[in-house]
Motif scaffolding. Sequence first.
Motif, PDB file in Angstrom:
ATOM      1  N   GLU A  43      37.275  71.723  35.734  1.00  0.00           N
ATOM      2  CA  GLU A  43      36.896  70.833  34.633  1.00  0.00           C
ATOM      3  C   GLU A  43      36.337  69.496  35.096  1.00  0.00           C
ATOM      4  O   GLU A  43      35.740  68.768  34.314  1.00  0.00           O
ATOM      5  CB  GLU A  43      38.122  70.569  33.737  1.00  0.00           C
ATOM      6  CG  GLU A  43      38.837  71.824  33.265  1.00  0.00           C
ATOM      7  CD  GLU A  43      37.950  72.731  32.436  1.00  0.00           C
ATOM      8  OE1 GLU A  43      37.040  72.199  31.760  1.00  0.00           O
ATOM      9  OE2 GLU A  43      38.135  73.953  32.494  1.00  0.00           O
ATOM     10  N   ASN A  91      33.860  67.108  37.383  1.00  0.00           N
ATOM     11  CA  ASN A  91      32.605  67.072  38.126  1.00  0.00           C
ATOM     12  C   ASN A  91      32.660  65.934  39.142  1.00  0.00           C
ATOM     13  O   ASN A  91      32.720  64.765  38.771  1.00  0.00           O
ATOM     14  CB  ASN A  91      31.422  66.873  37.186  1.00  0.00           C
ATOM     15  CG  ASN A  91      31.266  68.025  36.210  1.00  0.00           C
ATOM     16  OD1 ASN A  91      31.505  69.173  36.556  1.00  0.00           O
ATOM     17  ND2 ASN A  91      30.858  67.710  34.992  1.00  0.00           N
ATOM     18  N   SER A 132      27.239  64.488  39.536  1.00  0.00           N
ATOM     19  CA  SER A 132      26.579  64.870  38.277  1.00  0.00           C
ATOM     20  C   SER A 132      25.951  66.253  38.369  1.00  0.00           C
ATOM     21  O   SER A 132      25.872  66.972  37.377  1.00  0.00           O
ATOM     22  CB  SER A 132      25.521  63.829  37.911  1.00  0.00           C
ATOM     23  OG  SER A 132      24.555  63.706  38.940  1.00  0.00           O
ATOM     24  N   ARG A 133      25.517  66.655  39.574  1.00  0.00           N
ATOM     25  CA  ARG A 133      24.890  67.977  39.731  1.00  0.00           C
ATOM     26  C   ARG A 133      25.871  69.114  39.476  1.00  0.00           C
ATOM     27  O   ARG A 133      25.464  70.240  39.199  1.00  0.00           O
ATOM     28  CB  ARG A 133      24.302  68.122  41.135  1.00  0.00           C
ATOM     29  CG  ARG A 133      25.348  68.086  42.259  1.00  0.00           C
ATOM     30  CD  ARG A 133      24.725  68.333  43.621  1.00  0.00           C
ATOM     31  NE  ARG A 133      25.719  68.299  44.674  1.00  0.00           N
ATOM     32  CZ  ARG A 133      25.985  67.237  45.430  1.00  0.00           C
ATOM     33  NH1 ARG A 133      25.292  66.109  45.227  1.00  0.00           N
ATOM     34  NH2 ARG A 133      26.902  67.281  46.379  1.00  0.00           N
ATOM     35  N   ASP A 134      27.169  68.843  39.576  1.00  0.00           N
ATOM     36  CA  ASP A 134      28.167  69.901  39.396  1.00  0.00           C
ATOM     37  C   ASP A 134      28.073  70.520  38.017  1.00  0.00           C
ATOM     38  O   ASP A 134      28.210  71.739  37.859  1.00  0.00           O
ATOM     39  CB  ASP A 134      29.579  69.352  39.611  1.00  0.00           C
ATOM     40  CG  ASP A 134      29.818  68.886  41.034  1.00  0.00           C
ATOM     41  OD1 ASP A 134      28.874  68.979  41.841  1.00  0.00           O
ATOM     42  OD2 ASP A 134      30.924  68.420  41.327  1.00  0.00           O
ATOM     43  N   SER A 135      27.855  69.693  37.004  1.00  0.00           N
ATOM     44  CA  SER A 135      27.798  70.218  35.643  1.00  0.00           C
ATOM     45  C   SER A 135      26.606  71.147  35.473  1.00  0.00           C
ATOM     46  O   SER A 135      26.677  72.141  34.738  1.00  0.00           O
ATOM     47  CB  SER A 135      27.727  69.077  34.632  1.00  0.00           C
ATOM     48  OG  SER A 135      26.574  68.284  34.852  1.00  0.00           O
ATOM     49  N   LYS A 164      27.562  74.485  37.120  1.00  0.00           N
ATOM     50  CA  LYS A 164      28.529  75.215  36.291  1.00  0.00           C
ATOM     51  C   LYS A 164      27.855  75.838  35.068  1.00  0.00           C
ATOM     52  O   LYS A 164      28.224  76.931  34.644  1.00  0.00           O
ATOM     53  CB  LYS A 164      29.664  74.276  35.860  1.00  0.00           C
ATOM     54  CG  LYS A 164      30.571  73.865  37.017  1.00  0.00           C
ATOM     55  CD  LYS A 164      31.614  72.855  36.570  1.00  0.00           C
ATOM     56  CE  LYS A 164      32.462  72.391  37.742  1.00  0.00           C
ATOM     57  NZ  LYS A 164      33.477  71.414  37.340  1.00  0.00           N
ATOM     58  N   SER A 165      26.867  75.146  34.537  1.00  0.00           N
ATOM     59  CA  SER A 165      26.170  75.679  33.366  1.00  0.00           C
ATOM     60  C   SER A 165      25.354  76.915  33.725  1.00  0.00           C
ATOM     61  O   SER A 165      25.044  77.735  32.853  1.00  0.00           O
ATOM     62  CB  SER A 165      25.254  74.621  32.753  1.00  0.00           C
ATOM     63  OG  SER A 165      24.146  74.352  33.598  1.00  0.00           O
ATOM     64  N   THR A 225      31.835  78.023  39.199  1.00  0.00           N
ATOM     65  CA  THR A 225      32.472  77.392  38.044  1.00  0.00           C
ATOM     66  C   THR A 225      33.427  76.269  38.433  1.00  0.00           C
ATOM     67  O   THR A 225      34.104  75.713  37.574  1.00  0.00           O
ATOM     68  CB  THR A 225      33.258  78.444  37.246  1.00  0.00           C
ATOM     69  OG1 THR A 225      34.174  79.110  38.134  1.00  0.00           O
ATOM     70  CG2 THR A 225      32.326  79.475  36.644  1.00  0.00           C
ATOM     71  N   SER A 241      34.004  72.698  41.063  1.00  0.00           N
ATOM     72  CA  SER A 241      33.296  71.712  41.874  1.00  0.00           C
ATOM     73  C   SER A 241      33.509  71.913  43.368  1.00  0.00           C
ATOM     74  O   SER A 241      32.671  71.491  44.175  1.00  0.00           O
ATOM     75  CB  SER A 241      33.723  70.291  41.467  1.00  0.00           C
ATOM     76  OG  SER A 241      33.228  69.980  40.179  1.00  0.00           O
ATOM     77  N   THR A 261      30.882  74.428  44.369  1.00  0.00           N
ATOM     78  CA  THR A 261      29.548  73.846  44.355  1.00  0.00           C
ATOM     79  C   THR A 261      29.288  72.963  45.563  1.00  0.00           C
ATOM     80  O   THR A 261      28.205  72.995  46.143  1.00  0.00           O
ATOM     81  CB  THR A 261      29.353  73.016  43.068  1.00  0.00           C
ATOM     82  OG1 THR A 261      29.531  73.868  41.938  1.00  0.00           O
ATOM     83  CG2 THR A 261      27.971  72.394  43.015  1.00  0.00           C
TER      84      THR A 261
END
Length: 485
Positions: free
Chosen positions: A190, A192, A195-198, A201-202, A214, A216, A219
Amino acid sequence: MISIKTFIKPLIAGLLLAGVISCSDPWEEHAETSDTNLSVNLGEALTASAQTSEFGKLLTETGYDKILASSKTFTVWAPTNEALAQVEASALASAAAKKLFVENHIALTAFSSVAQQDTVTVKMYSNKYLEFKFGKVMVDANVIEADKYTSNGLYHIIDKALTPKKNIWEFVQSKASTNAMSAYLIDLNEINIYSRDSVQKSLALPGIYADSLTNSYFTNVYNLNNEENKYTFFLLEDGSFVTETERLRPYMNRISEDSTTTYTNYFTVRDLAFHKAIARENLPDTLVSKFGVKVPLNDATIAEEIQLSNGVVYVMGKLEVPLATRLLTTIIEGEEPFQFSQGDKRGNTFYREKEDPSGNIFNDIMIQNHRVNRFTIYYGASNLYTTTYKVYWRAINDIQTNTFQQRVNIGGFISAVDGSLNEPFAELPYTNVAPNVYEEVYVGEFELTLKGSGQTLVSLMAANSTSDGANTLSLDYLKLVPVIK
């Protein structure tokens, strides 16, 4: 690996298989004999065999008897009835567990014991990857009868069941209620870190667990849920986790306590995963993480070793990474800016490949004759620590005969109007760039007390002059060296 078609007659089957693998004795023998198994499919053969009938019952119960009756080609590593009797009850405690258990014995396509390769990595129907040493061993089970052919594949009889193991991420999830580091790693589903993590995940693919980024940690470090790769992971017991995070915490100050804790924990655990499985007897005294941190190891502090499907976890009673190696120096390459200040000066900007007097090749940036006072090059430095930094540069002035000056600024904001720098929190003094100096030069220091917006900008500013030769900018690299408190 051998691909087999569906065969109508035993003799045709044998001939085709012999054609697929030259000099393969078992295939050739079946081309010359009348093996009754070649008239039945794998599900039928395994159920009828006195050695594997109990596994055959599991095939029927899970519906895999029908799958193994299809026109596809399979290899099955079938445990004997005696081996199946030794399986722990938990491995067969539910319908889902039985299905996974059966899947861990079946592979699509054919794997004969006769091949030029000594070992092959096999993807099982369970999505686990197991190693087959031809004619001998599947993981740690001995092959007692190899190359039992049927109309749609072959099976090997083994003396031990291939009970599926958890992967590293599944193991971490199982420890989340009792281990603080595991609980934090789960929280990164949940949280991040960047900012690139979101975005990542998307883009995750639901249902394909090995490739769904899914979390961080997946990622930014390694995807510990990926069955295709092997990893070594060090999981800290609670006492060691608290000790490591508390030592790092003064260097991770952010706008809130929760944010400070999140980033302190992340920068503690990111260096504890390595992209290969290392046996305990082969562990060196130091490993270097993906991020360049040297992690010292002591075998005596390993509390537990757990072999998993995609690597190994070492539970550590103590693992101390010295701050001198944990707090990495930040290197900013001059030729990698992300923005410039006002005006289009591409015609005055040179990305150079040069050779220094020692014969070393380097790349840098030089901007000349732009006629803008305080023209500025912008760089990012997102992973700085809250401490004092000493700043060095290598800036080559090899074209002009005169000395020019430039300065480094830390933090601040870029004006949306003219691209100028506003409100830096540290402005280092203008420093001379004399002709033909290739040594690293100390240019000052600054203290970062709080991480947050406006703290990660690093800029190189020209002299307050519009004169050619006086406002030149040059940079091979900047080096920001953190000071241990």
